[in-house]
Design a protein around this motif. Structure first.
Motif, PDB file in Angstrom:
ATOM      1  N   CYS A 160       0.723  -1.480   0.209  1.00 33.25           N
ATOM      2  CA  CYS A 160       0.250  -0.042   0.390  1.00 33.25           C
ATOM      3  C   CYS A 160       0.839   1.616  -0.321  1.00 33.25           C
ATOM      4  O   CYS A 160       1.660   1.315   0.702  1.00 33.25           O
ATOM      5  CB  CYS A 160      -1.154   0.070   1.053  1.00 33.25           C
ATOM      6  N   THR A 161       0.502   2.112  -1.127  1.00 32.81           N
ATOM      7  CA  THR A 161       1.809   3.117  -1.062  1.00 32.81           C
ATOM      8  C   THR A 161       1.217   4.167   0.312  1.00 32.81           C
ATOM      9  O   THR A 161       2.092   4.959  -0.070  1.00 32.81           O
ATOM     10  CB  THR A 161       1.534   4.079  -2.287  1.00 32.81           C
ATOM     11  N   VAL A 162       0.045   4.113   0.784  1.00 36.42           N
ATOM     12  CA  VAL A 162      -0.775   5.133   1.810  1.00 36.42           C
ATOM     13  C   VAL A 162       0.322   4.681   3.288  1.00 36.42           C
ATOM     14  O   VAL A 162       1.053   5.390   3.675  1.00 36.42           O
ATOM     15  CB  VAL A 162      -2.483   5.490   1.999  1.00 36.42           C
ATOM     16  N   CYS A 163       0.469   3.407   3.084  1.00 40.00           N
ATOM     17  CA  CYS A 163       0.938   2.946   4.489  1.00 40.00           C
ATOM     18  C   CYS A 163       1.984   2.226   4.905  1.00 40.00           C
ATOM     19  O   CYS A 163       2.279   1.635   5.922  1.00 40.00           O
ATOM     20  CB  CYS A 163      -0.326   2.412   5.780  1.00 40.00           C
ATOM     21  N   GLY A 164       1.726   1.394   3.919  1.00 34.56           N
ATOM     22  CA  GLY A 164       2.992   0.329   3.643  1.00 34.56           C
ATOM     23  C   GLY A 164       2.525  -0.943   3.923  1.00 34.56           C
ATOM     24  O   GLY A 164       3.632  -1.463   4.226  1.00 34.56           O
ATOM     25  N   TYR A 165       1.266  -1.151   4.657  1.00 33.98           N
ATOM     26  CA  TYR A 165       0.736  -2.228   4.477  1.00 33.98           C
ATOM     27  C   TYR A 165       1.081  -3.246   3.608  1.00 33.98           C
ATOM     28  O   TYR A 165       0.619  -2.991   2.269  1.00 33.98           O
ATOM     29  CB  TYR A 165      -0.920  -2.193   5.034  1.00 33.98           C
ATOM     30  N   VAL A 166       1.939  -4.798   3.609  1.00 39.40           N
ATOM     31  CA  VAL A 166       2.395  -5.328   2.198  1.00 39.40           C
ATOM     32  C   VAL A 166       0.799  -6.342   2.100  1.00 39.40           C
ATOM     33  O   VAL A 166       0.543  -7.464   3.320  1.00 39.40           O
ATOM     34  CB  VAL A 166       3.344  -6.662   2.757  1.00 39.40           C
ATOM     35  N   TYR A 167       0.172  -6.692   1.210  1.00 42.64           N
ATOM     36  CA  TYR A 167      -0.470  -7.752   1.130  1.00 42.64           C
ATOM     37  C   TYR A 167       0.732  -9.254   0.035  1.00 42.64           C
ATOM     38  O   TYR A 167       0.824  -9.116  -0.377  1.00 42.64           O
ATOM     39  CB  TYR A 167      -1.769  -7.660  -0.878  1.00 42.64           C
ATOM     40  N   ASP A 168      -0.181  -9.831   0.824  1.00 40.04           N
ATOM     41  CA  ASP A 168       0.882 -11.194   0.618  1.00 40.04           C
ATOM     42  C   ASP A 168       0.253 -12.258   0.533  1.00 40.04           C
ATOM     43  O   ASP A 168      -1.284 -12.863   1.507  1.00 40.04           O
ATOM     44  CB  ASP A 168       1.640 -11.547   2.442  1.00 40.04           C
ATOM     45  N   PRO A 169      -0.051 -12.947  -1.106  1.00 41.41           N
ATOM     46  CA  PRO A 169      -1.337 -13.979  -1.397  1.00 41.41           C
ATOM     47  C   PRO A 169      -1.395 -15.092  -0.034  1.00 41.41           C
ATOM     48  O   PRO A 169      -1.790 -15.366  -0.850  1.00 41.41           O
ATOM     49  CB  PRO A 169      -0.487 -14.226  -2.711  1.00 41.41           C
ATOM     50  N   ALA A 170       0.248 -15.420  -0.057  1.00 43.91           N
ATOM     51  CA  ALA A 170       0.216 -16.644   0.827  1.00 43.91           C
ATOM     52  C   ALA A 170      -0.780 -16.169   2.506  1.00 43.91           C
ATOM     53  O   ALA A 170      -0.891 -17.922   2.524  1.00 43.91           O
ATOM     54  CB  ALA A 170       1.679 -16.948   1.539  1.00 43.91           C
ATOM     55  N   ILE A 171      -0.961 -15.456   2.457  1.00 45.54           N
ATOM     56  CA  ILE A 171      -1.477 -15.539   4.052  1.00 45.54           C
ATOM     57  C   ILE A 171      -2.899 -14.780   3.584  1.00 45.54           C
ATOM     58  O   ILE A 171      -3.864 -15.409   4.228  1.00 45.54           O
ATOM     59  CB  ILE A 171      -0.351 -14.580   4.423  1.00 45.54           C
ATOM     60  N   GLY A 172      -3.298 -14.427   2.491  1.00 43.33           N
ATOM     61  CA  GLY A 172      -4.368 -14.018   2.512  1.00 43.33           C
ATOM     62  C   GLY A 172      -5.367 -12.878   2.934  1.00 43.33           C
ATOM     63  O   GLY A 172      -4.086 -11.579   4.298  1.00 43.33           O
ATOM     64  N   ASP A 173      -5.781 -12.033   3.347  1.00 48.06           N
ATOM     65  CA  ASP A 173      -6.436 -11.207   4.421  1.00 48.06           C
ATOM     66  C   ASP A 173      -7.770 -11.723   4.910  1.00 48.06           C
ATOM     67  O   ASP A 173      -8.915 -11.998   4.543  1.00 48.06           O
ATOM     68  CB  ASP A 173      -7.192 -10.460   3.742  1.00 48.06           C
ATOM     69  N   SER A 174      -7.367 -12.007   6.668  1.00 42.07           N
ATOM     70  CA  SER A 174      -8.388 -12.536   6.703  1.00 42.07           C
ATOM     71  C   SER A 174      -9.858 -11.439   7.430  1.00 42.07           C
ATOM     72  O   SER A 174     -10.782 -11.913   7.482  1.00 42.07           O
ATOM     73  CB  SER A 174      -8.049 -13.368   8.566  1.00 42.07           C
ATOM     74  N   THR A 175      -9.111 -10.407   7.775  1.00 44.83           N
ATOM     75  CA  THR A 175     -10.585  -9.375   7.494  1.00 44.83           C
ATOM     76  C   THR A 175     -11.370  -9.521   6.662  1.00 44.83           C
ATOM     77  O   THR A 175     -12.098  -8.736   7.374  1.00 44.83           O
ATOM     78  CB  THR A 175      -9.954  -7.730   8.352  1.00 44.83           C
ATOM     79  N   GLN A 176     -10.962  -9.901   5.257  1.00 43.42           N
ATOM     80  CA  GLN A 176     -12.125  -9.553   4.320  1.00 43.42           C
ATOM     81  C   GLN A 176     -12.276 -10.807   3.933  1.00 43.42           C
ATOM     82  O   GLN A 176     -13.248 -10.530   2.358  1.00 43.42           O
ATOM     83  CB  GLN A 176     -11.899  -8.348   3.188  1.00 43.42           C
ATOM     84  N   GLU A 177     -12.416 -11.892   4.696  1.00 36.26           N
ATOM     85  CA  GLU A 177     -12.780 -13.564   4.145  1.00 36.26           C
ATOM     86  C   GLU A 177     -11.675 -13.407   2.773  1.00 36.26           C
ATOM     87  O   GLU A 177     -12.700 -14.234   2.098  1.00 36.26           O
ATOM     88  CB  GLU A 177     -14.185 -13.141   3.895  1.00 36.26           C
ATOM     89  N   ILE A 178     -11.208 -12.958   2.368  1.00 30.85           N
ATOM     90  CA  ILE A 178      -9.804 -13.555   1.321  1.00 30.85           C
ATOM     91  C   ILE A 178      -8.483 -14.732   1.903  1.00 30.85           C
ATOM     92  O   ILE A 178      -8.000 -14.374   2.508  1.00 30.85           O
ATOM     93  CB  ILE A 178      -8.921 -12.441   0.749  1.00 30.85           C
ATOM     94  N   ASN A 179      -8.910 -15.836   1.651  1.00 26.01           N
ATOM     95  CA  ASN A 179      -8.214 -16.646   1.515  1.00 26.01           C
ATOM     96  C   ASN A 179      -7.106 -16.819   1.068  1.00 26.01           C
ATOM     97  O   ASN A 179      -6.579 -16.307   0.445  1.00 26.01           O
ATOM     98  CB  ASN A 179      -9.015 -18.238   0.535  1.00 26.01           C
TER      99      ASN A 179
END
Length: 52
Positions: free
Chosen positions: A6-25
């Motif tokens: 994320c160019t705003v805050c630096g969060y890194v989306y890692d596909p190996a982890i997904g995003d449990s906050t938005q139900e992304i496996n």
């Protein structure tokens, strides 16, 4: 699979982890995230991410 940052805050989306906050496996590529997906840390839109 590529990580995206994320160019705003630096969060890194890692596909190996997904995003449990938005139900992304784990295993979902960034390109396959829904257009409505937002940064779980700051709420930035998907188009504000770039390849890490």
């Amino acid at each position: 699979m590529e990580k995206w940052i994320c160019t705003v805050c630096g969060y890194v989306y890692d596909p190996a982890i997904g995003d449990s906050t938005q139900e992304i496996n784990p295993g979902v590529k960034f390109e396959d995230l829904p257009a409505s997906w937002i940064c779980p840390d700051c709420g930035a839109a998907k188009d504000l991410f770039e390849k890490a």
